[in-house]
Design a protein around this motif. Structure first.
Motif, PDB file in Angstrom:
ATOM      1  N   UNK A 225       0.769  -1.318  -0.266  1.00 39.41           N
ATOM      2  CA  UNK A 225      -0.048   0.080  -0.117  1.00 39.41           C
ATOM      3  C   UNK A 225       0.737   1.080  -0.174  1.00 39.41           C
ATOM      4  N   UNK A 226       1.804   1.214   0.802  1.00 42.21           N
ATOM      5  CA  UNK A 226       2.915   2.481   0.861  1.00 42.21           C
ATOM      6  C   UNK A 226       3.406   2.544  -0.361  1.00 42.21           C
ATOM      7  N   UNK A 227       3.961   1.634  -0.940  1.00 44.93           N
ATOM      8  CA  UNK A 227       4.684   1.628  -2.341  1.00 44.93           C
ATOM      9  C   UNK A 227       3.601   1.983  -3.547  1.00 44.93           C
ATOM     10  N   UNK A 228       2.548   1.578  -3.335  1.00 41.32           N
ATOM     11  CA  UNK A 228       1.514   1.949  -4.540  1.00 41.32           C
ATOM     12  C   UNK A 228       1.286   3.390  -4.608  1.00 41.32           C
ATOM     13  N   UNK A 229       1.167   3.983  -3.261  1.00 44.49           N
ATOM     14  CA  UNK A 229       0.827   5.307  -3.141  1.00 44.49           C
ATOM     15  C   UNK A 229       1.803   6.348  -2.921  1.00 44.49           C
ATOM     16  N   UNK A 230       3.159   6.020  -2.890  1.00 45.92           N
ATOM     17  CA  UNK A 230       4.418   6.462  -2.439  1.00 45.92           C
ATOM     18  C   UNK A 230       4.257   7.515  -1.367  1.00 45.92           C
ATOM     19  N   UNK A 231       3.613   6.755  -0.196  1.00 48.42           N
ATOM     20  CA  UNK A 231       3.506   7.445   1.095  1.00 48.42           C
ATOM     21  C   UNK A 231       4.092   6.604   2.216  1.00 48.42           C
ATOM     22  N   UNK A 232       4.288   6.952   3.398  1.00 47.42           N
ATOM     23  CA  UNK A 232       4.850   6.217   4.524  1.00 47.42           C
ATOM     24  C   UNK A 232       3.465   5.849   5.453  1.00 47.42           C
ATOM     25  N   UNK A 233       3.482   4.595   5.886  1.00 44.67           N
ATOM     26  CA  UNK A 233       2.530   4.148   6.611  1.00 44.67           C
ATOM     27  C   UNK A 233       3.132   3.738   7.916  1.00 44.67           C
ATOM     28  N   UNK A 234       2.687   4.544   8.952  1.00 45.28           N
ATOM     29  CA  UNK A 234       3.311   4.462  10.374  1.00 45.28           C
ATOM     30  C   UNK A 234       2.393   3.774  11.091  1.00 45.28           C
ATOM     31  N   UNK A 235       2.941   2.564  11.729  1.00 43.33           N
ATOM     32  CA  UNK A 235       2.055   1.670  12.373  1.00 43.33           C
ATOM     33  C   UNK A 235       2.656   0.954  13.634  1.00 43.33           C
ATOM     34  N   UNK A 236       2.069   0.906  14.534  1.00 41.20           N
ATOM     35  CA  UNK A 236       2.315   0.520  15.793  1.00 41.20           C
ATOM     36  C   UNK A 236       1.625  -1.084  16.140  1.00 41.20           C
ATOM     37  N   UNK A 237       2.777  -1.843  16.112  1.00 43.90           N
ATOM     38  CA  UNK A 237       2.396  -3.597  16.216  1.00 43.90           C
ATOM     39  C   UNK A 237       1.542  -3.896  17.191  1.00 43.90           C
ATOM     40  N   UNK A 238       1.643  -3.142  18.426  1.00 47.45           N
ATOM     41  CA  UNK A 238       0.741  -3.588  19.349  1.00 47.45           C
ATOM     42  C   UNK A 238      -0.757  -3.197  19.097  1.00 47.45           C
ATOM     43  N   UNK A 239      -1.003  -2.417  18.022  1.00 47.72           N
ATOM     44  CA  UNK A 239      -2.402  -1.935  17.581  1.00 47.72           C
ATOM     45  C   UNK A 239      -2.852  -2.934  16.763  1.00 47.72           C
ATOM     46  N   UNK A 240      -2.168  -3.794  15.940  1.00 44.17           N
ATOM     47  CA  UNK A 240      -2.663  -4.808  15.223  1.00 44.17           C
ATOM     48  C   UNK A 240      -3.360  -5.817  15.896  1.00 44.17           C
ATOM     49  N   UNK A 241      -4.766  -6.196  15.655  1.00 45.40           N
ATOM     50  CA  UNK A 241      -5.417  -7.138  16.478  1.00 45.40           C
ATOM     51  C   UNK A 241      -4.872  -8.712  15.986  1.00 45.40           C
ATOM     52  N   UNK A 242      -4.506  -9.198  16.856  1.00 50.76           N
ATOM     53  CA  UNK A 242      -4.046 -10.820  16.697  1.00 50.76           C
ATOM     54  C   UNK A 242      -4.920 -11.733  17.478  1.00 50.76           C
ATOM     55  N   UNK A 243      -5.639 -12.469  17.223  1.00 52.83           N
ATOM     56  CA  UNK A 243      -6.633 -13.476  17.814  1.00 52.83           C
ATOM     57  C   UNK A 243      -5.823 -14.304  18.566  1.00 52.83           C
ATOM     58  N   UNK A 244      -6.313 -14.743  19.943  1.00 54.46           N
ATOM     59  CA  UNK A 244      -5.641 -15.817  20.663  1.00 54.46           C
ATOM     60  C   UNK A 244      -5.334 -17.068  20.073  1.00 54.46           C
ATOM     61  N   UNK A 245      -6.067 -17.492  19.145  1.00 52.86           N
ATOM     62  CA  UNK A 245      -5.963 -18.779  18.483  1.00 52.86           C
ATOM     63  C   UNK A 245      -4.554 -18.673  17.465  1.00 52.86           C
ATOM     64  N   UNK A 246      -4.709 -17.291  16.923  1.00 50.71           N
ATOM     65  CA  UNK A 246      -3.559 -16.961  16.076  1.00 50.71           C
ATOM     66  C   UNK A 246      -2.325 -16.901  16.530  1.00 50.71           C
ATOM     67  N   UNK A 247      -2.349 -16.295  18.051  1.00 43.25           N
ATOM     68  CA  UNK A 247      -1.139 -16.279  18.661  1.00 43.25           C
ATOM     69  C   UNK A 247      -0.770 -17.643  18.977  1.00 43.25           C
TER      70      UNK A 247
END
Length: 327
Positions: A225-247
């Motif tokens: 997404x960042x490359x396609x739009x030529x922008x920076x995406x600033x993301x906090x890993x802790x904000x990314x939802x990961x379900x318990x089963x996935x963990x």
């Protein structure tokens, strides 16, 4: 070597895509989910092809949804599919399983399989599918539409597809690692959430960009997404939802949930004022979502847009971390 080409090798292929046509609105490009073709009268045809070569137990189901998800991520409802099947042999049980899965998944989405091709290829060790999906829209949404100031939203969570694959293709590995049967069963059920059609319908009204994080997962999807739009995406890993089963299943396999097959989730960028209404529409559809970051102008000295994950600048999403387990 297995998986996606690196951006430089891919560009060599993209540079040789043949004759152009003024009706082509969005063509082959790094990160774009689907081609967009102007049909006139405000209508756009979106088209996308996707293969399934490794996930054995649910290949037909995954094949339909992965192809149709790319159409949904372009702002359209999938309508038609063509289906190519290469089989290593004439195993009747495998053929019945694949075709039943394809038929059921297409019926669930209301998509018509209109044709394709099937043949035996003895050099293969497992079936290979390739599906092309078609849909129409009056509001095409590209991967490249993210704008500085937008918020980055993720539906459902990371590694939805990978969780289902691990729980089916690698169930014995999970048992050996001490994962209990109830967790494996719940994880296998993640395939029921692999479609992003409802996610797309809830977000089309306000999204500036949509993207389906497939191979390489959320991390690669954000890089694209960042490359396609030529922008920076600033993301906090802790904000990314990961379900318990996935963990649990990812920990058992020693892999990062952000770096494995992510179909079933949808990445979107939206203006800040549109976030709450979008989340409300998703909630009405029974879909969880989280704001995981924001869009910034590309760093002045940078050659291209990038993912800034917890401050680390990433321009290459890398190879999907599940691939070594099939080698």
């Amino acid at each position: 070597m297995i998986g996606k080409l690196d951006p430089e090798a891919l560009q060599t292929i993209l540079d040789q895509t043949g004759a152009s046509d003024p009706a082509l609105l969005t063509g082959a490009a790094y990160g774009e989910d689907a081609a967009a073709i102007d049909l006139g009268d405000g209508e756009t045809l979106v088209v996308s092809s996707d293969p399934v070569s490794l996930a054995a137990e649910a290949a037909g189901t995954i094949g339909v949804h992965v192809a149709c998800n790319d159409i949904a991520a372009a702002g359209a409802d999938p309508e038609f599919l063509t289906n190519v099947i290469f089989l290593p042999d004439d195993d009747a049980e495998v053929i019945e399983t694949l075709t039943s899965q394809l038929d059921e998944a297409a019926a669930d989405l209301g998509v018509t399989i209109v044709g394709g091709h099937t043949e035996y290829v003895p050099v293969l060790s497992r079936p290979l599918l390739s599906l092309t999906a078609f849909g129409r829209t009056d509001h095409h949404i590209p991967t490249s539409g993210a704008e500085s100031g937008d918020r980055v939203l993720l539906t459902k969570g990371a590694a939805i597809e990978a969780t289902g694959i691990i729980a089916t293709d690698f169930a014995d590995d999970l048992r050996d690692a001490g994962v209990d049967e109830s967790t494996i069963d719940r994880a296998a059920g993640f395939f029921e959430e692999i479609s992003i059609l409802d996610d797309s319908r809830a977000l089309r009204e306000s999204a500036t960009a949509l993207h389906d994080p497939t191979e390489g997962g959320v991390r690669t999807g954000l890089v694209e997404m960042a490359a396609a739009a030529d922008v920076d995406l600033v993301v906090d890993r802790e904000s990314v939802p990961v379900r318990p089963e996935t963990e649990t299943v990812c920990a058992a396999m020693g892999i990062d949930p952000l770096g494995v097959f992510g179909s079933g989730a949808l990445l979107a960028t939206l203006p800040p004022a549109a976030v709450e209404s979008a989340r409300s529409r998703l909630a009405e559809a029974g879909i969880e979502a989280a704001v995981i970051g924001e869009v910034e102008a590309k760093a002045e000295a940078a050659d291209s847009g990038a993912l800034l994950l917890d401050g680390e600048r990433i321009t290459d999403g890398g190879t999907d971390e599940l691939y070594p387990f099939w080698e």
